[in-house]
Scaffold this motif. Structure first.
Motif, PDB file in Angstrom:
ATOM      1  N   ILE A 188      29.242  26.153  61.215  1.00 38.20           N
ATOM      2  CA  ILE A 188      27.800  25.986  61.108  1.00 38.20           C
ATOM      3  C   ILE A 188      27.375  26.175  59.658  1.00 38.20           C
ATOM      4  O   ILE A 188      28.103  26.747  58.850  1.00 38.20           O
ATOM      5  CB  ILE A 188      27.019  26.959  62.007  1.00 38.20           C
ATOM      6  CG1 ILE A 188      27.292  28.410  61.595  1.00 38.20           C
ATOM      7  CG2 ILE A 188      27.325  26.718  63.480  1.00 38.20           C
ATOM      8  CD1 ILE A 188      26.352  29.421  62.275  1.00 38.20           C
ATOM      9  N   ALA A 234      24.232  29.536  66.206  1.00 35.37           N
ATOM     10  CA  ALA A 234      24.589  28.121  66.118  1.00 35.37           C
ATOM     11  C   ALA A 234      23.400  27.233  66.502  1.00 35.37           C
ATOM     12  O   ALA A 234      23.138  26.214  65.850  1.00 35.37           O
ATOM     13  CB  ALA A 234      25.784  27.825  67.019  1.00 35.37           C
ATOM     14  N   ALA A 240      25.807  21.748  61.798  1.00 38.56           N
ATOM     15  CA  ALA A 240      27.017  22.170  62.482  1.00 38.56           C
ATOM     16  C   ALA A 240      28.012  21.020  62.447  1.00 38.56           C
ATOM     17  O   ALA A 240      27.625  19.854  62.345  1.00 38.56           O
ATOM     18  CB  ALA A 240      26.721  22.583  63.920  1.00 38.56           C
TER      19      ALA A 240
END
Length: 296
Positions: A188, A234, A240
């Motif tokens: 991420i 996340a 990501a």
């Protein structure tokens, strides 16, 4: 053109290639494997893959079945016979054939299988859109750093991802932290532009693409942290992506149905992908796969 496989010293038509029913890889998943990408006839980061192969064998106390140079010669011969230019080389080594018994056999000979597969690079459309992932509990064993052929939990998770319309499942440990994907490493980029991925301990497989990309990260001067991150972190990330030998660097634009960042591949993600592709194109860490003579 028929595909050719290598099985324990013989080059065979792929459809007729087989191992014994008492091979311990078949009965106990007592073996390891490697997947080496091939780009324009070049084995990408071959030495790193072989280093990891040897380490996995050591961890399972399986003897290396042949020297590294012999292994390289056979791999190139398999590629030559299959006219492989872009795709991957798959190699699998097990403890070998022995009467079924859980304890290690006294005198089994390690078994070796090699195959190849043609593969096209990711489409422009896929890169521009990014891919969705889902999260699932990590139910695997505690030695994920060994590239074992025991992949049933990975298969179950990958199938759940497929049925959910995603391309990957990020597995989550008992403390709520992402470990990795079923066949990829997870990354991420935080709102503060810090790149984060989990440390390479027993919790994850230290991907070769992951290793190579970390070199690019250092060269690009990217702020980087090697640590666990939660699902919530996340979901709130700016970007990501996943990495693997077959995906290279693939942007993730959706996790569990929620858009990541602005829902499009991030600038840092694509910059790192370009840097990794340049690494491949430049041949750094790679070896040509055009033997001067046959290994038959």
């Amino acid at each position: 053109m028929p595909r050719i496989a290598y099985v324990n010293g013989r080059y065979l038509p792929h459809a007729k290639a087989a191992v014994h029913i008492e091979d311990r890889g078949y009965q106990f998943a007592d073996g390891v494997y490697e997947v080496v990408p091939v780009h324009k006839g070049i084995l990408v980061d071959e030495e790193l893959h072989l280093d990891r192969l040897e380490r996995s064998l050591r961890e399972l106390r399986i003897a290396m079945p042949m020297g590294r140079e012999a292994l390289k010669l056979i791999s190139r011969e398999v590629m030559r016979r299959n006219h492989l230019n872009n795709g991957f080389l798959y190699m699998q080594m097990t403890r070998g054939v022995a009467p079924r018994d859980h304890k290690f056999p006294a005198a089994a000979k390690p078994a070796v299988v090699m195959t190849v597969r043609q593969m096209k690079p990711a489409s422009k459309e896929k890169l521009e859109a990014g891919v969705p992932v889902i999260t699932l509990p990590d139910i695997r064993w505690a030695r994920r750093d060994i590239k074992s052929v025991s992949l049933l939990p990975n298969c179950l998770a990958k199938q759940q991802a497929h049925e959910a319309g995603a391309v990957e499942a990020w597995m989550v440990d008992g403390d709520g932290y992402v470990t990795e994907g079923t066949s990829t490493n997870a990354w991420i980029v935080t709102a503060d532009n810090v790149l984060v991925t989990r440390s390479a301990t027993h919790d994850i497989l230290n991907g070769i693409t992951r290793i190579a990309l970390l070199d690019r990260v250092a060269a690009e001067g990217v702020t980087f942290e090697e640590r666990p991150f939660t699902v919530e972190e996340a979901l709130n990330a700016k970007e990501a992506f996943i990495t693997s030998s077959t995906n290279y660097v693939m942007p993730v634009t959706e996790i569990d149905g929620r858009a990541i960042g602005n829902g499009h591949p991030g600038l840092l993600t694509m910059k790192l992908r370009d840097a990794y592709v340049a690494h491949i194109e430049g041949g750094e860490g790679t070896e040509a796969a055009s033997p001067a003579k046959s290994a038959a």
